[in-house]
Design a protein around this motif. Structure first.
Motif: not given
Length: 324
Positions: A29-34, A50-54, A85-90
């Protein structure tokens, strides 16, 4: 005593909440682990974040398709709870969906493209402790492989969508964590997906404020007829988790105010506030961002934070505490 609901283990993957509702969790749940959520009914679907990457987003969507082959084969609607980005980059993985976000979140996405973090990571080896901290936070993710896909629908106050027979209420509660924070409430499931209004068992980070809006957002969640609360980061919780975040925000506000009134600068105050009650929560270095934002609020100043300076200060705190 943990804040996670005992019936849901805090493990990576898809968790069935019941009645066609799901949460996707990414410890620690830390940085980027949404986290993210899936709402289904009558063969229709809505994805919350969505998540931090594809690759991470594809892995999540594959699991959702196995759990709900008809509803999740094609995601009909995506809601981005805010612009980080960890909620929309994907989003590109759901390119045929209606993608909904608050107007301010959509605007902020254009100012913070994934290439920005990719550039910081490229420079990190030459940036000393700051670079080490940035790499620790963001190194696991593939930002270069992201094609930013922006919302197709924006709203200003509240928006309602139907997923089968379920009503989904999307409501703006920012500015708080960010300008465009939104909650996604599903009354039929007695569930709310909160985005980063809630970090459970991790320090929240206040990039925007005012803190009163965030405290009020917690109050709004506690007034809902919900039994399951899916935070932006951390384990699935209930209203006790909401209250814990509200209490944290109130405590930090009050302690920061004392130090502001005494003439202490924001970094000194961040180091001076006794956070021992929150030692078990992750990412304690975020206190410096929270205090800086509060100081701006006390000053009556609304200006964009100096992110590079604050990341440097967070790196310094993390190193002092043996976390770097």
């Amino acid at each position: 005593m943990g804040l996670g609901l005992a019936k849901y283990q805090y493990t990576k993957g898809l968790h069935d909440i019941g009645n066609g509702a799901y949460a996707w969790l990414q410890p620690d749940g830390g940085w980027g682990w949404s986290n993210a959520g899936l709402i289904t009914d009558s063969g229709e679907s809505l994805l919350v974040d969505t998540l931090f990457d594809v690759p991470l987003t594809k892995e999540m969507l594959d699991a959702m398709k196995k759990a709900e082959p008809k509803a999740a084969e094609t995601i009909g609607i995506v809601v981005n709870t805010h612009h980080n980005g960890d909620h929309c980059n994907g989003n590109e993985c759901c390119a045929n969906a209606e993608i909904i976000a608050h107007k301010l979140a959509a605007e902020a996405m254009t100012r913070e493209p994934p290439q920005m973090l990719a550039g910081f990571l490229d420079m990190a080896p030459e940036m000393g402790d700051l670079g080490t901290f940035i790499t620790k936070c963001f190194g696991p993710f593939d930002f270069k492989g992201v094609t930013q896909t922006l919302p197709t629908t924006t709203f200003e106050t509240e928006l309602t969508r139907k997923v089968g027979d379920k009503e989904v209420r999307i409501m703006h509660v920012g500015p708080a964590h960010t300008p465009g924070d939104a909650l996604v409430h599903v009354p039929a499931d007695r569930t709310v997906y909160t985005g980063d209004i809630l970090f459970i068992e991790g320090h929240p980070i206040m990039w925007e404020g005012p803190v009163g809006n965030w405290i009020e957002a917690c109050e709004r969640i506690m007034a809902m007829d919900v039994e399951t609360v899916v935070p932006g980061h951390g384990p699935i919780t209930d209203k006790k988790g909401v209250k814990a975040v509200q209490d944290y925000l109130t405590y930090v506000r009050d302690e920061a105010r004392k130090r502001y009134d005494s003439g202490m600068d924001a970094f000194e105050a961040a180091l001076d506030i006794d956070m021992s009650d929150y030692d078990s929560w992750g990412d304690g270095e975020r206190i410096v961002v929270n205090v800086t934002t509060l100081y701006n609020e006390f000053n009556g100043v609304h200006e964009e934070l100096d992110a590079a300076k604050l990341f440097g200060q967070m790196a310094e705190i993390a190193k002092r505490r043996g976390r770097l």
